[in-house]
Design an enzyme around this catalytic site. Structure first.
Site, mmCIF file in Angstrom:
data_model
loop_
_atom_site.group_PDB
_atom_site.id
_atom_site.type_symbol
_atom_site.label_atom_id
_atom_site.label_comp_id
_atom_site.label_asym_id
_atom_site.label_seq_id
_atom_site.Cartn_x
_atom_site.Cartn_y
_atom_site.Cartn_z
ATOM 1 N N SER A 181 -25.610 39.823 17.091
ATOM 2 C CA SER A 181 -25.445 41.195 17.596
ATOM 3 C C SER A 181 -24.175 41.850 17.078
ATOM 4 O O SER A 181 -23.624 42.742 17.730
ATOM 5 C CB SER A 181 -25.426 41.195 19.128
ATOM 6 O OG SER A 181 -24.195 40.657 19.607
ATOM 7 N N GLY A 185 -26.507 43.133 12.696
ATOM 8 C CA GLY A 185 -27.630 42.912 13.594
ATOM 9 C C GLY A 185 -28.005 44.148 14.383
ATOM 10 O O GLY A 185 -29.188 44.504 14.485
ATOM 11 N N GLU A 203 -27.868 36.810 21.163
ATOM 12 C CA GLU A 203 -26.442 36.620 20.894
ATOM 13 C C GLU A 203 -25.947 35.389 21.656
ATOM 14 O O GLU A 203 -26.235 35.231 22.842
ATOM 15 C CB GLU A 203 -25.658 37.855 21.317
ATOM 16 C CG GLU A 203 -24.138 37.724 21.243
ATOM 17 C CD GLU A 203 -23.651 37.322 19.858
ATOM 18 O OE1 GLU A 203 -22.998 36.265 19.738
ATOM 19 O OE2 GLU A 203 -23.933 38.065 18.903
ATOM 20 N N HIS A 443 -11.459 73.738 19.116
ATOM 21 C CA HIS A 443 -12.530 73.871 20.109
ATOM 22 C C HIS A 443 -13.620 74.790 19.569
ATOM 23 O O HIS A 443 -13.317 75.814 18.950
ATOM 24 C CB HIS A 443 -11.963 74.479 21.394
ATOM 25 C CG HIS A 443 -13.004 74.771 22.426
ATOM 26 N ND1 HIS A 443 -13.543 73.787 23.230
ATOM 27 C CD2 HIS A 443 -13.616 75.945 22.773
ATOM 28 C CE1 HIS A 443 -14.428 74.346 24.038
ATOM 29 N NE2 HIS A 443 -14.483 75.646 23.785
#
Length: 464
Positions: A181, A185, A203, A443
């Site tokens: 993982s 993976g 995992e 922004h």
């Protein structure tokens, strides 16, 4: 110098090798590069770039399936052969670009497999029966996928794949097992699940993406499971066997075995350095668990021989290899480059959601003895993320409470692989929380969350 005599010979043309060769040429060296396969190495041909092309297709397909939420309509479908063809065309285009760069920078390209034998000032490089000599030889031979034949975890080109086979699939498996993982993976799990594969990730340790901060790993698991992936942590693959119907895998967890059927298996259990059959042992090169041991300037201890990239120490990342090569050749040229700080190398995982990080995790910082201040800011608190339809994610910062040093930054969410470089630059400049707080972020942008995650570490967050 003759056609077989150079100042520098680089073995391997991946991101470490070709970048080093170009920089060496810029510094006035006569340079050759040896490549046994395609220029660009695994990264450009069978790794970084083609996988990102595949994942881009998966991302667009995912967005098409959710077009209605944007006030749009679409009837999504996919053609796997075309998806793979696009990926291969991009890889071919970039490999051709490296060929152009070699010619532009007057780097001689020697096709073939290199072996090394003792020489006068540096090892002699032998390719297809011809000997080449240089004052400096830089090994950039890369690595390949790790396999475990005794457990049946060895690619067969049909049912059991490494990343290379997974990049050119002839089918989307009905049931897919991904073993490991880490970044590789989870990227393939993300790709195949996006196109309908019933995907299980196994995992051995207690969480996925174990190199990442624990908060990021936890959020990633929640997100993947929400998308339909099955994740089994603290689970070992005892064996896999293939037959005409597919793959039978025996998984072991908590002392109990479970037998499951899959159509395909992808191995993503690490890498092995390409050090065999090159003559390194006879030269006295120290190799530790398939990787060449080097000092801070990539010197192997054998006069005139250096090693960079995936064939050496972690992290095994393309950009680390490139920078390492530049440091190596500049040191050879008599300059004074700074040694590479592995803790300031960003890591990126291009699954959905994306993951990126640099520096210490919170746990690592505490283990190193730091008194830490930690800031977090969620994507749901950011206007741009909501407008993009990407409200899932988080940015986390870790500071030294005493000095304000940015010890680490960790992200999960849309476009974090692009955002992470802001924190990477901050670490390089030895920026403290003060400078980051005083920086004006535009922004509306996702980058505003980087500001807020800093502010949150000092109880000054505005928008959440």
């Amino acid at each position: 110098m003759s056609e077989t005599s150079f100042d520098v010979i680089v073995i391997g043309s991946g991101p470490g090798g070709y970048v080093t060769a170009i920089r060496a040429s810029q510094l006035g060296f006569k340079v050759a590069i040896v490549e046994k396969s395609e220029l660009g190495g695994v990264c450009l041909n069978w790794g970084c770039i083609p996988t990102k092309a595949l994942l881009r297709s998966a991302e667009i397909y995912h967005n098409m399936q959710h077009a209605d939420s944007y006030g749009l309509s679409a009837e999504p479908s996919f053609d796997l052969a075309k998806i793979v063809k696009r990926s291969r065309m991009i890889a071919s285009q970039l490999s051709g670009g490296i060929k152009h760069l070699m010619k532009k920078n007057k780097v001689s390209v020697i096709p073939g497999f290199a072996t090394l034998t003792p020489g006068k000032t540096a090892p002699t490089v032998n390719v297809d029966g011809k000997a080449y000599h240089a004052k400096h030889v830089i090994l950039a031979s890369g690595a390949r996928a790790r396999t475990i034949p005794q457990a049946g975890l060895e690619p067969d080109g049909n049912f059991i794949w490494t990343a290379r086979e997974a990049m050119t699939p002839d089918t989307i498996p009905g049931k897919l097992l991904v073993i490991g993982s880490g970044a590789i993976g989870m990227e393939f799990a993300s790709f195949f699940s996006a196109f309908g594969a019933d995907t299980t990730v196994v995992e051995m340790v207690d969480r996925i993406l174990p190199a990442e901060d624990e908060d990021i790993s936890a959020m990633a698991r929640k997100s993947f499971e929400k998308r339909g992936l099955t994740i089994k942590t603290e689970t070992q693959v005892k064996s896999v066997k293939t037959d005409a119907k597919g793959v039978t895998a025996i998984l072991s967890s908590g002392g109990k075995d479970e037998t499951l059927q899959f159509d395909r298996v992808i191995l993503a259990i690490g890498i092995v350095g390409n050090t065999e059959d090159m003559g390194l042992e006879k030269l006295g090169v120290k190799v530790d668990r398939s990787h060449v041991v080097v000092d801070e300037f990539s010197r192997t201890g054998v006069p005139g021989l250096y090693a960079i990239g995936d064939v050496t120490t972690p992290p095994w990342l393309a950009h680390k290899a490139s920078h390492e090569g530049i440091i190596c050749i500049e040191k050879i040229a008599g300059q004074s480059p700074h040694p590479l700080d592995a803790n300031s190398i960003p890591g990126c995982t291009y699954c959905h959601p994306q993951i990126a990080s640099v520096g210490h995790t919170e746990a690592q910082a505490k283990a190193a003895g730091y008194d830490v201040k930690v800031g977090r800011f969620p994507y749901i608190g950011n206007g741009k993320a909501i407008a993009l339809g990407e409200p899932e994610g988080m940015i986390k910062t870790v500071f030294d409470a005493k000095t304000g040093e940015l010890l680490g930054a960790h992200m999960i969410g849309a476009e974090v692989t692009e955002l992470i470089q802001g924190y990477t630059i901050a670490r390089t400049l030895e920026t403290t929380e003060h400078e980051l707080m005083e920086t004006v972020f535009p922004h509306p942008t996702l980058s505003e969350m980087m500001h807020e995650a800093v502010l949150d570490a000092y109880d000054r967050t505005i928008h959440f």
